[in-house]
Design a protein around this motif. Structure first.
Motif, short mmCIF file in Angstrom:
data_model
loop_
_atom_site.label_atom_id
_atom_site.label_comp_id
_atom_site.label_asym_id
_atom_site.label_seq_id
_atom_site.Cartn_x
_atom_site.Cartn_y
_atom_site.Cartn_z
N TYR A 79 -0.37 0.83 -9.12
CA TYR A 79 -1.53 1.48 -8.51
C TYR A 79 -2.78 0.60 -8.48
N PHE A 120 0.48 4.60 -2.37
CA PHE A 120 -0.80 4.25 -3.00
C PHE A 120 -0.68 3.06 -3.96
N LEU A 153 -4.71 0.73 -5.25
CA LEU A 153 -5.54 1.92 -5.08
C LEU A 153 -6.88 1.77 -5.80
N TRP A 174 0.80 -1.22 0.00
CA TRP A 174 0.00 0.00 0.00
C TRP A 174 0.84 1.28 0.00
#
Length: 137
Positions: free
Chosen positions: A119, A113, A122, A110
């Motif tokens: 990603y 992000f 996210l 994590w």
């Protein structure tokens, strides 16, 4: 015995995009858990917070995978709670890893992000929560 249902909304949770979500969550469960296991067993003292967060993320991904796989009311609740924790985790850890880089000398799933994972961490909880909401009873 797992809760099974023949209701169309329960079946739809594990079909189409639901199967893709199940696959992606399963991959993240395996990768985050394996990464955490290696990090904790080889150099835990270097970044204990980051490595424990990786282990926690692995547990969250395992939980989401199980919830999506089980389906029904119980599975939906497990997946809903897991995706919510995942979303909060990626937002909080992502923000903290940028604001206080010293506390995060090594990346977690994590961190930043989910930049180390394209990603996906996210975006994934948003898709998961949308899917669960779309297929609510």
């Amino acid at each position: 015995m797992p809760e099974t249902s023949t209701r169309p909304e329960d079946a739809a949770l594990g079909t189409g995009l639901g199967r893709v979500l199940l696959l992606v969550y399963g991959i993240f469960a395996l990768s985050a858990s394996a990464r955490a296991l290696v990090q904790i067993s080889t150099h835990f003292s270097e970044a204990p917070l980051a490595y424990l967060l990786s282990a926690f993320a692995g547990l969250v991904y395992i939980s989401a995978t199980v919830g999506l796989a089980v389906g029904g009311a119980r599975g939906r609740m497990i997946a809903l709670v897991s995706c919510t924790i995942e979303l909060l985790g990626v937002l909080i850890v992502g923000t903290l890893s940028i604001a206080d880089a010293v506390a995060f000398p090594d990346d977690t799933v994590w961190s930043h992000f989910g930049s180390g994972y394209g990603y996906v961490p996210l975006v994934l909880p948003f898709i998961g929560l949308w899917w669960i909401w779309r297929h609510r009873p």
